[in-house]
Motif scaffolding. Structure first.
Motif, PDB file in Angstrom:
ATOM      1  N   ASP A 129       0.840  -1.195   0.000  1.00  0.00           N
ATOM      2  CA  ASP A 129       0.000   0.000   0.000  1.00  0.00           C
ATOM      3  C   ASP A 129       0.880   1.252   0.000  1.00  0.00           C
ATOM      4  OD1 ASP A 129      -2.066  -1.775   0.190  1.00  0.00           O
ATOM      5  OD2 ASP A 129      -2.671  -1.209   2.229  1.00  0.00           O
ATOM      6  N   GLU A 130       0.430   2.276  -0.705  1.00  0.00           N
ATOM      7  CA  GLU A 130       1.172   3.533  -0.729  1.00  0.00           C
ATOM      8  C   GLU A 130       0.719   4.488   0.373  1.00  0.00           C
ATOM      9  OE1 GLU A 130       0.875   5.212  -4.604  1.00  0.00           O
ATOM     10  OE2 GLU A 130       2.026   3.604  -5.562  1.00  0.00           O
ATOM     11  N   ILE A 131      -0.564   4.397   0.741  1.00  0.00           N
ATOM     12  CA  ILE A 131      -1.132   5.281   1.747  1.00  0.00           C
ATOM     13  C   ILE A 131      -1.831   4.444   2.815  1.00  0.00           C
ATOM     14  CG2 ILE A 131      -2.800   7.129   2.203  1.00  0.00           C
ATOM     15  CD1 ILE A 131      -0.469   8.107   0.610  1.00  0.00           C
ATOM     16  N   THR A 132      -1.655   4.818   4.056  1.00  0.00           N
ATOM     17  CA  THR A 132      -2.404   4.216   5.154  1.00  0.00           C
ATOM     18  C   THR A 132      -2.801   5.354   6.094  1.00  0.00           C
ATOM     19  OG1 THR A 132      -2.422   2.454   6.820  1.00  0.00           O
ATOM     20  CG2 THR A 132      -0.374   3.689   6.576  1.00  0.00           C
ATOM     21  N   GLY A 133      -3.059   5.057   7.344  1.00  0.00           N
ATOM     22  CA  GLY A 133      -3.425   6.116   8.263  1.00  0.00           C
ATOM     23  C   GLY A 133      -3.978   5.575   9.560  1.00  0.00           C
ATOM     24  N   ALA A 134      -4.770   6.370  10.219  1.00  0.00           N
ATOM     25  CA  ALA A 134      -5.408   5.981  11.473  1.00  0.00           C
ATOM     26  C   ALA A 134      -6.863   6.416  11.429  1.00  0.00           C
ATOM     27  CB  ALA A 134      -4.693   6.625  12.657  1.00  0.00           C
ATOM     28  N   SER A 135      -7.709   5.658  12.115  1.00  0.00           N
ATOM     29  CA  SER A 135      -9.141   5.958  12.174  1.00  0.00           C
ATOM     30  C   SER A 135      -9.598   5.910  13.621  1.00  0.00           C
ATOM     31  CB  SER A 135      -9.954   4.945  11.370  1.00  0.00           C
ATOM     32  OG  SER A 135      -9.514   4.837  10.037  1.00  0.00           O
ATOM     33  N   THR A 136     -10.486   6.812  13.993  1.00  0.00           N
ATOM     34  CA  THR A 136     -11.201   6.688  15.259  1.00  0.00           C
ATOM     35  C   THR A 136     -12.624   6.263  14.935  1.00  0.00           C
ATOM     36  OG1 THR A 136     -11.619   9.086  15.189  1.00  0.00           O
ATOM     37  CG2 THR A 136      -9.848   8.311  16.633  1.00  0.00           C
ATOM     38  N   PHE A 137     -13.144   5.320  15.718  1.00  0.00           N
ATOM     39  CA  PHE A 137     -14.502   4.847  15.451  1.00  0.00           C
ATOM     40  C   PHE A 137     -15.153   4.380  16.742  1.00  0.00           C
ATOM     41  CE2 PHE A 137     -11.954   1.020  15.238  1.00  0.00           C
ATOM     42  CZ  PHE A 137     -12.776   0.005  15.725  1.00  0.00           C
ATOM     43  N   LEU A 138     -16.455   4.308  16.711  1.00  0.00           N
ATOM     44  CA  LEU A 138     -17.230   3.882  17.869  1.00  0.00           C
ATOM     45  C   LEU A 138     -17.268   2.366  17.911  1.00  0.00           C
ATOM     46  CD1 LEU A 138     -19.065   4.794  20.234  1.00  0.00           C
ATOM     47  CD2 LEU A 138     -20.988   4.645  18.642  1.00  0.00           C
ATOM     48  N   LEU A 139     -16.762   1.801  18.987  1.00  0.00           N
ATOM     49  CA  LEU A 139     -16.725   0.348  19.104  1.00  0.00           C
ATOM     50  C   LEU A 139     -18.132  -0.229  19.164  1.00  0.00           C
ATOM     51  CD1 LEU A 139     -13.940  -0.756  21.641  1.00  0.00           C
ATOM     52  CD2 LEU A 139     -14.107  -1.322  19.225  1.00  0.00           C
ATOM     53  N   ASP A 140     -18.319  -1.341  18.434  1.00  0.00           N
ATOM     54  CA  ASP A 140     -19.530  -2.133  18.566  1.00  0.00           C
ATOM     55  C   ASP A 140     -19.117  -3.586  18.728  1.00  0.00           C
ATOM     56  OD1 ASP A 140     -18.790  -2.978  16.026  1.00  0.00           O
ATOM     57  OD2 ASP A 140     -20.381  -1.871  14.986  1.00  0.00           O
ATOM     58  N   ALA A 141     -20.061  -4.498  18.586  1.00  0.00           N
ATOM     59  CA  ALA A 141     -19.757  -5.912  18.841  1.00  0.00           C
ATOM     60  C   ALA A 141     -18.941  -6.549  17.731  1.00  0.00           C
ATOM     61  CB  ALA A 141     -21.063  -6.681  19.053  1.00  0.00           C
ATOM     62  N   GLY A 142     -18.800  -5.905  16.572  1.00  0.00           N
ATOM     63  CA  GLY A 142     -18.062  -6.479  15.457  1.00  0.00           C
ATOM     64  C   GLY A 142     -16.560  -6.274  15.571  1.00  0.00           C
ATOM     65  N   MET A 143     -15.837  -6.778  14.569  1.00  0.00           N
ATOM     66  CA  MET A 143     -14.383  -6.630  14.518  1.00  0.00           C
ATOM     67  C   MET A 143     -14.035  -5.369  13.739  1.00  0.00           C
ATOM     68  SD  MET A 143     -11.269  -7.566  15.111  1.00  0.00           S
ATOM     69  CE  MET A 143     -11.342  -9.260  15.707  1.00  0.00           C
ATOM     70  N   ASP A 144     -13.864  -4.264  14.465  1.00  0.00           N
ATOM     71  CA  ASP A 144     -13.500  -2.976  13.865  1.00  0.00           C
ATOM     72  C   ASP A 144     -14.533  -2.529  12.831  1.00  0.00           C
ATOM     73  OD1 ASP A 144     -11.170  -3.096  15.397  1.00  0.00           O
ATOM     74  OD2 ASP A 144     -10.048  -4.103  13.811  1.00  0.00           O
ATOM     75  N   THR A 145     -15.808  -2.719  13.135  1.00  0.00           N
ATOM     76  CA  THR A 145     -16.882  -2.441  12.184  1.00  0.00           C
ATOM     77  C   THR A 145     -17.690  -1.187  12.499  1.00  0.00           C
ATOM     78  OG1 THR A 145     -18.344  -3.919  13.442  1.00  0.00           O
ATOM     79  CG2 THR A 145     -17.163  -4.870  11.558  1.00  0.00           C
ATOM     80  N   GLY A 146     -17.426  -0.528  13.621  1.00  0.00           N
ATOM     81  CA  GLY A 146     -18.247   0.593  14.051  1.00  0.00           C
ATOM     82  C   GLY A 146     -18.105   1.820  13.178  1.00  0.00           C
ATOM     83  N   PRO A 147     -19.031   2.779  13.316  1.00  0.00           N
ATOM     84  CA  PRO A 147     -18.998   4.002  12.507  1.00  0.00           C
ATOM     85  C   PRO A 147     -17.757   4.848  12.792  1.00  0.00           C
ATOM     86  CG  PRO A 147     -20.641   4.168  14.247  1.00  0.00           C
ATOM     87  CD  PRO A 147     -20.178   2.754  14.244  1.00  0.00           C
ATOM     88  N   VAL A 148     -17.192   5.410  11.730  1.00  0.00           N
ATOM     89  CA  VAL A 148     -15.943   6.162  11.811  1.00  0.00           C
ATOM     90  C   VAL A 148     -16.212   7.609  12.197  1.00  0.00           C
ATOM     91  CG1 VAL A 148     -13.965   7.012  10.483  1.00  0.00           C
ATOM     92  CG2 VAL A 148     -14.752   4.648  10.193  1.00  0.00           C
ATOM     93  N   THR A 153      -4.241  10.524   7.534  1.00  0.00           N
ATOM     94  CA  THR A 153      -3.556   9.733   6.526  1.00  0.00           C
ATOM     95  C   THR A 153      -2.034   9.825   6.691  1.00  0.00           C
ATOM     96  OG1 THR A 153      -3.593  11.553   4.933  1.00  0.00           O
ATOM     97  CG2 THR A 153      -5.417   9.975   4.855  1.00  0.00           C
ATOM     98  N   GLU A 154      -1.362   8.819   6.176  1.00  0.00           N
ATOM     99  CA  GLU A 154       0.099   8.751   6.276  1.00  0.00           C
ATOM    100  C   GLU A 154       0.642   7.992   5.070  1.00  0.00           C
ATOM    101  OE1 GLU A 154       3.868   9.388   7.811  1.00  0.00           O
ATOM    102  OE2 GLU A 154       2.034  10.026   8.838  1.00  0.00           O
ATOM    103  N   ARG A 155       1.651   8.561   4.397  1.00  0.00           N
ATOM    104  CA  ARG A 155       2.276   7.875   3.272  1.00  0.00           C
ATOM    105  C   ARG A 155       3.232   6.807   3.783  1.00  0.00           C
ATOM    106  NH1 ARG A 155       6.684   7.751  -0.066  1.00  0.00           N
ATOM    107  NH2 ARG A 155       7.847   9.253   1.188  1.00  0.00           N
ATOM    108  N   ILE A 156       3.228   5.661   3.137  1.00  0.00           N
ATOM    109  CA  ILE A 156       4.162   4.589   3.492  1.00  0.00           C
ATOM    110  C   ILE A 156       5.430   4.769   2.666  1.00  0.00           C
ATOM    111  CG2 ILE A 156       4.561   2.100   3.579  1.00  0.00           C
ATOM    112  CD1 ILE A 156       1.575   1.690   3.831  1.00  0.00           C
TER     113      ILE A 156
END
Length: 307
Positions: A129-148, A153-156
């Motif tokens: 990947d050329e670009i990645t980053g970080a996300s904040t989101f509301l935790l729910d019962a799924g695996m990293d599925t909650g609303p963002v 962003t960060e370049r690799i």
């Protein structure tokens, strides 16, 4: 806001430190994984997040499982407004998720829904990947599925190891998490559901999975080694000896996969395309050293093969 922070390893420390420095939020407790054996002496030690909390006189909770009834009661008594979580290391059950009035806000080191799971930074580097980053989101019962709630962003970079990239993301992610909590308190935070397309998963990287496959392309081998550096560390066997391998340089030489050529320019190993040049290696039970110095000292010749 009254905050209970959840996190365990070093990459979570900048976020906790940022909140401790905040004039808007009060950290009233820290949830971290139980003390565990660490280091060469295998002595029991507090997690990096727990150590920082201790230094600031913050109450630290280390339940074996976050579903533990005693912890559930303790967290309820604290009446937190919000619970930010960064790499805590265990799934949080619904009764725990329901306690803070603004929920649990997770800082995840990818641009969701890409690379949900335990090792998003490793996966992004390994995939090229050329670009990645970080996300904040509301935790729910799924695996990293909650609303963002927010992204950064960060370049690799072409030479990034997981350690390099995670260090930058931990820093920018701390700012993102703090800004997200500010927005929640101000009532300006906007949660958006994750799209159904673009979902990918990043499972935990095991030691076995860190073994180098020399039949793959040189670019793949380069990314693989960087993705598992510094931990668990890429490795291969040369003869009967197992060695850890640090990031490599690409070469225009052509060698058979695993074939080793020792030259003045370094130790070259063939891949499925062109060769790579080893940097540092660490033979089992020994210190890190230059690959060429080790090859000369071990009297390694061109009949040796990496597997």
């Amino acid at each position: 806001m009254r905050v209970v922070f959840a996190g365990t390893p070093e990459p979570a420390v900048p976020s906790l430190r940022r909140l401790l420095e905040s004039e808007r939020h009060e950290v009233i407790g820290v949830l971290t994984r139980p003390d565990a054996a660490a280091g060469r002496g295998r002595k029991t030690a507090r997690s990096p997040v727990g150590q920082l909390a201790d230094e600031h006189g913050i109450a630290v909770f280390t339940p074996q499982k976050p579903s533990d009834p005693d912890f559930l009661a303790q967290l309820t008594d604290l009446v937190p407004d919000v619970c930010p979580v960064v790499a805590y290391g265990a799934l949080l059950p619904q009764p725990v998720l329901d306690i803070p009035r603004f929920g649990w806000i997770n800082l995840h080191f990818s641009l969701l829904p890409a690379w949900r799971g335990a090792a998003p930074v490793q996966a992004a580097i390994a995939a090229g990947d050329e670009i990645t980053g970080a996300s904040t989101f509301l935790l729910d019962a799924g695996m990293d599925t909650g609303p963002v709630l927010g992204v950064a962003t960060e370049r690799i970079r072409d030479t990034d190891t997981t350690g390099d990239l995670l260090g930058r993301l931990a820093s920018s992610g701390a700012d993102l998490l703090s800004a997200t909590l500010d927005a929640i308190e101000d009532g300006t935070a906007a949660a958006r559901p994750q799209p159904d397309d673009g979902v990918s998963y990043a499972g935990k990287v095991t030691v076995d999975a860190a073994r180098i496959d020399w039949t793959r392309s040189a670019a793949f081998v380069d990314r693989h080694i960087r993705s598992v550096s510094p931990a668990p560390g890429a490795w291969t066997t040369i003869g009967e000896l197992r060695v850890k391998v640090s990031p490599v340089q690409l070469s225009q030489d052509t060698l058979a996969p695993g074939e080793i050529a020792i030259r003045k320019s370094g130790v070259h190993i063939g891949t499925g395309t062109t060769a790579v040049v080893l940097g540092d290696i660490q033979p089992q039970g020994k210190k890190l050293m230059k690959a060429l110095d080790w090859a000369r000292g071990a009297r390694l010749d061109d009949t040796a093969v990496a597997r």
